[in-house]
Design an enzyme around this catalytic site. Structure first.
Site, PDB file in Angstrom:
ATOM      1  N   ALA A  29     -49.442  32.170  22.270  1.00  0.00           N
ATOM      2  CA  ALA A  29     -48.901  32.628  20.824  1.00  0.00           C
ATOM      3  C   ALA A  29     -47.996  33.749  20.752  1.00  0.00           C
ATOM      4  O   ALA A  29     -48.551  34.877  21.471  1.00  0.00           O
ATOM      5  CB  ALA A  29     -49.885  32.436  19.798  1.00  0.00           C
ATOM      6  N   ARG A  32      -3.084   7.428 -11.047  1.00  0.00           N
ATOM      7  CA  ARG A  32      -4.402   7.554 -11.788  1.00  0.00           C
ATOM      8  C   ARG A  32      -5.628   7.954 -11.146  1.00  0.00           C
ATOM      9  O   ARG A  32      -6.683   8.363 -11.691  1.00  0.00           O
ATOM     10  CB  ARG A  32      -4.699   6.153 -12.687  1.00  0.00           C
ATOM     11  CG  ARG A  32      -3.798   6.037 -14.066  1.00  0.00           C
ATOM     12  CD  ARG A  32      -4.004   4.671 -14.470  1.00  0.00           C
ATOM     13  NE  ARG A  32      -3.206   3.674 -13.826  1.00  0.00           N
ATOM     14  CZ  ARG A  32      -3.372   2.231 -14.002  1.00  0.00           C
ATOM     15  NH1 ARG A  32      -4.601   1.884 -14.703  1.00  0.00           N
ATOM     16  NH2 ARG A  32      -2.865   1.364 -13.266  1.00  0.00           N
ATOM     17  N   SER A  82     -48.136  28.896  19.067  1.00  0.00           N
ATOM     18  CA  SER A  82     -47.173  29.094  17.791  1.00  0.00           C
ATOM     19  C   SER A  82     -46.229  30.396  18.200  1.00  0.00           C
ATOM     20  O   SER A  82     -46.554  31.378  18.774  1.00  0.00           O
ATOM     21  CB  SER A  82     -47.993  29.425  16.667  1.00  0.00           C
ATOM     22  OG  SER A  82     -48.747  28.081  16.289  1.00  0.00           O
ATOM     23  N   ALA A 102       0.874  -1.306   0.021  1.00  0.00           N
ATOM     24  CA  ALA A 102       0.060  -0.034   0.225  1.00  0.00           C
ATOM     25  C   ALA A 102       0.959   1.490   0.031  1.00  0.00           C
ATOM     26  O   ALA A 102       0.509   2.351   0.352  1.00  0.00           O
ATOM     27  CB  ALA A 102      -0.842  -0.098   1.036  1.00  0.00           C
ATOM     28  N   ALA A 103       2.134   1.179  -0.641  1.00  0.00           N
ATOM     29  CA  ALA A 103       2.965   2.116  -0.312  1.00  0.00           C
ATOM     30  C   ALA A 103       2.749   3.184  -1.812  1.00  0.00           C
ATOM     31  O   ALA A 103       3.244   4.316  -1.603  1.00  0.00           O
ATOM     32  CB  ALA A 103       4.288   1.702  -0.511  1.00  0.00           C
TER      33      ALA A 103
HETATM   34  C1  UD1 Z   1       0.844  -5.129 -10.286  1.00  0.00           C
HETATM   35  C2  UD1 Z   1       1.684  -6.383 -11.009  1.00  0.00           C
HETATM   36  C3  UD1 Z   1       0.982  -6.816 -11.998  1.00  0.00           C
HETATM   37  C4  UD1 Z   1      -0.591  -7.243 -11.833  1.00  0.00           C
HETATM   38  C5  UD1 Z   1      -1.188  -5.972 -11.179  1.00  0.00           C
HETATM   39  C6  UD1 Z   1      -2.517  -6.328 -10.434  1.00  0.00           C
HETATM   40  C7  UD1 Z   1       4.137  -6.238 -10.443  1.00  0.00           C
HETATM   41  C8  UD1 Z   1       5.272  -5.854 -11.223  1.00  0.00           C
HETATM   42  N1  UD1 Z   1       3.185  -6.157 -11.255  1.00  0.00           N
HETATM   43  O1  UD1 Z   1       1.094  -4.211 -11.388  1.00  0.00           O
HETATM   44  O2  UD1 Z   1       1.592  -8.098 -12.529  1.00  0.00           O
HETATM   45  O3  UD1 Z   1      -1.087  -7.767 -12.891  1.00  0.00           O
HETATM   46  O4  UD1 Z   1      -0.433  -5.522  -9.903  1.00  0.00           O
HETATM   47  O5  UD1 Z   1      -2.996  -5.292 -10.097  1.00  0.00           O
HETATM   48  O6  UD1 Z   1       3.962  -6.593  -9.351  1.00  0.00           O
HETATM   49  N2  UD1 Z   1       3.411  -0.786  -4.198  1.00  0.00           N
HETATM   50  C9  UD1 Z   1       4.186  -0.602  -3.274  1.00  0.00           C
HETATM   51  N3  UD1 Z   1       5.402  -0.321  -3.225  1.00  0.00           N
HETATM   52  C10 UD1 Z   1       6.005  -0.190  -4.707  1.00  0.00           C
HETATM   53  C11 UD1 Z   1       5.273  -0.260  -5.693  1.00  0.00           C
HETATM   54  C12 UD1 Z   1       3.786  -0.675  -5.563  1.00  0.00           C
HETATM   55  O7  UD1 Z   1       3.609  -0.676  -2.184  1.00  0.00           O
HETATM   56  O8  UD1 Z   1       7.150   0.305  -4.576  1.00  0.00           O
HETATM   57  C13 UD1 Z   1       1.992  -1.321  -4.273  1.00  0.00           C
HETATM   58  C14 UD1 Z   1       1.018  -0.122  -4.631  1.00  0.00           C
HETATM   59  O9  UD1 Z   1       0.454   0.788  -3.943  1.00  0.00           O
HETATM   60  C15 UD1 Z   1      -0.248  -1.301  -5.122  1.00  0.00           C
HETATM   61  C16 UD1 Z   1       0.419  -2.625  -5.473  1.00  0.00           C
HETATM   62  O10 UD1 Z   1       1.774  -2.529  -4.944  1.00  0.00           O
HETATM   63  O11 UD1 Z   1      -1.134  -1.363  -3.957  1.00  0.00           O
HETATM   64  C17 UD1 Z   1       0.568  -2.728  -6.943  1.00  0.00           C
HETATM   65  O12 UD1 Z   1       1.478  -1.781  -7.530  1.00  0.00           O
HETATM   66  P1  UD1 Z   1       0.996  -1.199  -8.876  1.00  0.00           P
HETATM   67  O13 UD1 Z   1       1.906   0.048  -9.105  1.00  0.00           O
HETATM   68  O14 UD1 Z   1      -0.460  -0.887  -8.929  1.00  0.00           O
HETATM   69  O15 UD1 Z   1       1.359  -2.438  -9.753  1.00  0.00           O
HETATM   70  P2  UD1 Z   1       0.845  -2.658 -11.326  1.00  0.00           P
HETATM   71  O16 UD1 Z   1       1.598  -1.854 -12.209  1.00  0.00           O
HETATM   72  O17 UD1 Z   1      -0.656  -2.393 -11.151  1.00  0.00           O
HETATM   73 MG    MG Z   2      -2.343  -1.539  -9.647  1.00  0.00          MG
END
Ligand code: UD1
Ligand code: MG
Length: 465
Positions: free
Chosen positions: A429, A18, A411, A12-13
């Protein structure tokens, strides 16, 4: 319940570019709760007690929002990819953990069944890694699952790294981003992930071909629950996730005997409970820990938050109710406002354009029209006339108005607090009451009416006008 020694790592980092937002993505809400809370509840209900949340972008905000949850936080700074996130988390994974399950905070709707099925497959095959996949009509931006001639998974390749490989982009089986790992394999292999030559990120998905290269088992579970497994990356996907959750919640209430006239237009948050034979009109929002009794009727355009409605309550159109209680058989509105700590006892009637705040209206009180009751205690059977105002604020402090049993307030009356109207008293009232009215007496404070002779000249009506 999953009793094995599992540590769940929630990624969740990321910023969630988007979403085009100033807030961390995982805190965007689905029916009143941060999206990541849906995932935490599912894991906790499954009995997974060791949960690590990897935070980075606006880490303090995420930690603050989740402070009630029994989770540990790991800060990933900077964010160099999903593999890097798990590398950082690994230091906090206890040595006794046999399995590390990785999930994404932005794919929070995964069901307990899906998690259980992934874990079971992983355990049965003693796999190094088991990934969850879904089949899509178009693989979009997701990682593609590559299989060999025998159907075994050999790699997951990112769409953005495969722009010149149409045969990869044509694959419809995609990686959802949920995995079970054998802990010793993960701990060691994480050190071996190279940076992507395209993005420079460290991809967790590289562990799949690393495992295969070492002859370790890689399993993949194709899960049919597509709607619950896809990530939330944009406002449109957030809206779609809200619809999915809303439909599930509404279906549960309908199964339990609640009539929703238009379930698509009814928004019920997850912790709300509703008794049977209650009927809910469209455009109603039931929020927080609201409890609604049996045989209630809630008309359109009503918002109720953290409140209790007993049985047979009728809420007419356009009401807002916050942190309040409405007793059995009471009715409210149209267009009434119960602000926090309003306590309407059984059989109370509160009509149109009435606002109540921090007040008790005892049994059978009637306040039918255009009234403000704040910091008041209104005795049973009292009639509050149209346009009555409790003047509870002197510019510095709030004061109480006590109206005892069986009082009649005429009232257009202003009751200047602190003031007490005794049992059975009458208020004329149009009065401004600044002194207590003793029980049984008539309090009246308006100017006495005078009728005088008319002394004006009647203009002669002009011809033809
Ligand atoms: C990732 C997967 C992809 C998969 C997709 C599903 C990888 C390389 N790719 O792509 O294969 O189909 O998820 O949704 O793993 N995050 C971190 N730290 C980081 C980068 C990301 O905590 O340095 C977390 C993001 O907050 C997110 C999750 O990892 O919750 C996925 O990262 P995101 O950048 O969305 O990966 P995708 O490109 O969607
Ligand atoms: Mg993603």
């Amino acid at each position: 319940m999953l009793n094995d020694k599992i540590t769940a790592v929630i990624l969740a980092a990321g910023q969630g570019t988007r979403m085009k937002s100033g807030h961390p993505k995982v805190l965007h809400q689905i029916l009143g709760r941060p999206m990541i809370a849906c995932l935490l509840d599912t894991l906790i209900n499954l009995g997974i007690s060791d949960i690590l949340v990897v935070v980075g972008y606006q880490a303090e905000k995420v930690q603050e929002a989740l402070k009630e949850y029994p989770v540990r936080f790991v800060v990933q700074e900077p964010q160099l990819g999903t593999g890097h996130a798990v590398q950082v988390a690994m230091a906090a994974v206890p040595p006794e953990a046999q399995e590390v399950m990785v999930l994404c905070g932005d794919a929070p709707l995964i069901s307990a069944e899906s998690i259980g099925a992934l874990h079971q497959l992983h355990k049965n095959h003693r796999a190094a890694v088991t990934i969850q996949t879904v089949a899509l009509p178009d693989g979009l931006h997701y990682g593609r699952v590559v299989r060999d001639a025998a159907g075994r998974v050999t790699a997951v390749l990112q769409a953005k790294d495969s722009k010149d490989r149409p045969e990869i982009l044509a694959i419809r089986e995609i990686n959802t981003g949920v995995y079970s790992f054998d802990t010793p394999f993960l701990r060691e292999a994480l050190q071996k992930i190279p940076k992507s030559p395209v993005t420079g990120e460290i991809y967790l998905t590289d562990l799949i071909h690393i495992a295969r290269e070492r002859g370790r088992a890689v399993e993949a579970l194709i899960d049919p629950d597509v709607d619950s497994l896809l990530g939330i990356n944009s406002r449109a996907e957030l809206a779609a996730a809200t619809q999915t959750v809303k439909r599930k919640i509404n279906a549960r209430h309908m199964d339990q005997g609640v009539t929703l006239i238009d379930p698509e237009a009814t928004y019920i948050e997850p912790l709300v409970s509703i008794g049977r034979d209650t009927v809910i009109y469209p455009n109603v929002y039931l929020q927080g820990k609201t409890v609604i009794g049996e045989n209630c009727l809630i008309e359109s355009t009503v918002r109720i938050e953290d409140s209790i409605l007993e049985n047979r309550v009728h809420i007419k159109m356009g009401c807002v109710i916050t942190q309040s209680r409405v007793g059995e058989g009471a009715d409210l509105g149209p267009f009434a406002h119960l602000r926090p700590l309003s306590d309407l006892r059984p059989g109370v009637h509160v009509g149109n354009f009435v606002e109540v705040k921090k007040s008790v209206l005892h049994e059978g009180v009637k306040a039918g029209h255009l009234t403000y009751l704040g910091d008041a205690d209104v005795g049973p059977g009292t009639n509050v006339g149209a346009g009555t105002i409790t003047c509870n604020y002197d510019g510095a402090q709030k004061h109480k108005t006590i109206i005892e049993e069986g009082v009649f307030i005429g009232s257009n009356t202003a009751l200047v607090a602190p003031v007490t109207i005794g049992k059975g008293a009458y208020v004329g009232a149009g009065s401004t009451i600044t002194k207590d009215v003793p029980p049984g007496q008539l309090g009246v404070s308006r100017a006495r009416q005078e009728n005088r002779e008319r002394r004006f000249i009647v203009k002669k009506k002009e011809e033809g006008s």
